[in-house]
Design a protein around this motif. Structure first.
Motif, PDB file in Angstrom:
ATOM      1  N   ALA A 159      -3.420  -1.349  -2.292  1.00 15.14           N
ATOM      2  CA  ALA A 159      -3.377  -1.391  -3.761  1.00 15.14           C
ATOM      3  C   ALA A 159      -2.174  -2.211  -4.226  1.00 15.14           C
ATOM      4  CB  ALA A 159      -3.321   0.020  -4.341  1.00 15.14           C
ATOM      5  N   TYR A 184      -5.705   2.558  -6.182  1.00 17.62           N
ATOM      6  CA  TYR A 184      -4.595   3.513  -6.202  1.00 17.62           C
ATOM      7  C   TYR A 184      -5.033   4.854  -6.781  1.00 17.62           C
ATOM      8  CZ  TYR A 184       0.115   5.208  -6.090  1.00 17.62           C
ATOM      9  OH  TYR A 184       1.226   5.944  -5.779  1.00 17.62           O
ATOM     10  N   ILE A 185      -5.812   4.815  -7.843  1.00 20.44           N
ATOM     11  CA  ILE A 185      -6.307   6.057  -8.443  1.00 20.44           C
ATOM     12  C   ILE A 185      -7.262   6.770  -7.474  1.00 20.44           C
ATOM     13  CG2 ILE A 185      -7.766   6.967 -10.291  1.00 20.44           C
ATOM     14  CD1 ILE A 185      -6.432   4.867 -12.139  1.00 20.44           C
ATOM     15  N   LEU A 216      -5.432  -0.941  -9.306  1.00 16.65           N
ATOM     16  CA  LEU A 216      -5.314   0.332 -10.021  1.00 16.65           C
ATOM     17  C   LEU A 216      -6.435   1.286  -9.625  1.00 16.65           C
ATOM     18  CD1 LEU A 216      -3.790   1.942 -12.192  1.00 16.65           C
ATOM     19  CD2 LEU A 216      -5.331   0.925 -13.872  1.00 16.65           C
ATOM     20  N   MET A 261      -5.038  -6.701 -10.720  1.00 13.78           N
ATOM     21  CA  MET A 261      -4.483  -5.456 -11.245  1.00 13.78           C
ATOM     22  C   MET A 261      -5.531  -4.345 -11.370  1.00 13.78           C
ATOM     23  SD  MET A 261      -1.377  -6.215 -11.567  1.00 13.78           S
ATOM     24  CE  MET A 261      -0.415  -5.378 -12.782  1.00 13.78           C
ATOM     25  N   PHE A 284      -2.107  -5.574  -6.490  1.00 12.38           N
ATOM     26  CA  PHE A 284      -1.274  -5.743  -7.687  1.00 12.38           C
ATOM     27  C   PHE A 284      -0.511  -7.061  -7.617  1.00 12.38           C
ATOM     28  CE2 PHE A 284      -1.136  -0.943  -8.223  1.00 12.38           C
ATOM     29  CZ  PHE A 284      -1.872  -0.947  -9.397  1.00 12.38           C
TER      30      PHE A 284
END
Length: 187
Positions: free
Chosen positions: A79, A95-96, A92, A88, A83
């Motif tokens: 992730a 990562y979530i 994101l 992005m 980025f």
């Protein structure tokens, strides 16, 4: 001169460690992962799984824990790479997506901690990480940063209460403006 550079370098490293810790602790853990962890912990199916883990071999628990931990960290690193490369949204999302897995891994650690600590190297590593976190929390930079964050939270809360409370003057004026625009559009 050399000691001044050394001091500035140490201060910079401390600041980076403190900011990283605060980012993960305050924003990610407290805001996102902890509620997920608590929801996971409350699930009846996991309470049954917890009972089964009590009978599982410590080596098997270690393998499962390490596998989950590596997956979570790999997601985080990838992730981060996304980025940095400018992707992005995808970064994101990834990562979530890792947060529920991380919360489950944390749950697994908490319910099997006694068995995991049977491995000397694991216990040493865990204690080393806990000492590092204690050191970070003991730094003046951490203390001052946390004081500023508390002030910022208080200011944001006061601002929200002033401008977005049920019947604040701001909201009242916005409602009146909305009603006038609505009436004028009907004409």
């Amino acid at each position: 001169m050399l000691s001044a550079i050394k001091h500035k370098l140490i201060t910079l490293v401390q600041l980076l460690l403190v900011m990283t810790y605060i980012l993960f602790e305050e924003l990610i853990w407290e805001g996102i992962a902890k509620p997920i962890y608590e929801a996971i912990h409350a699930l009846k199916i996991l309470q049954r799984l917890e009972a089964k883990l009590e009978n599982l071999n410590p080596s098997m628990i270690l393998v499962i824990f390490i596998l989950l931990f590596v997956i979570v960290e790999a997601f985080g690193l990838y992730a981060g790479m996304l980025f940095v490369s400018g992707q992005m949204i995808l970064g994101l999302v990834l990562y979530i997506a890792k947060i529920p897995i991380a919360a489950f891994t944390f749950w697994l650690f908490r319910v099997t901690e006694e068995k995991l600590m049977q491995f000397g190297w694991f216990k040493w590593l865990y204690e080393w990480i806990m000492r590092a976190i204690a050191w970070i929390k003991a730094t003046e930079i951490h203390r001052k940063t946390m004081e500023r964050l508390v002030e910022m939270k208080r200011d944001i809360k006061a601002w929200k209460e002033k401008y977005f409370a049920g019947e604040s003057p701001f909201i009242g004026r916005m409602k009146q403006l909305y009603k006038r625009v609505k009436v004028s559009l009907r004409k």
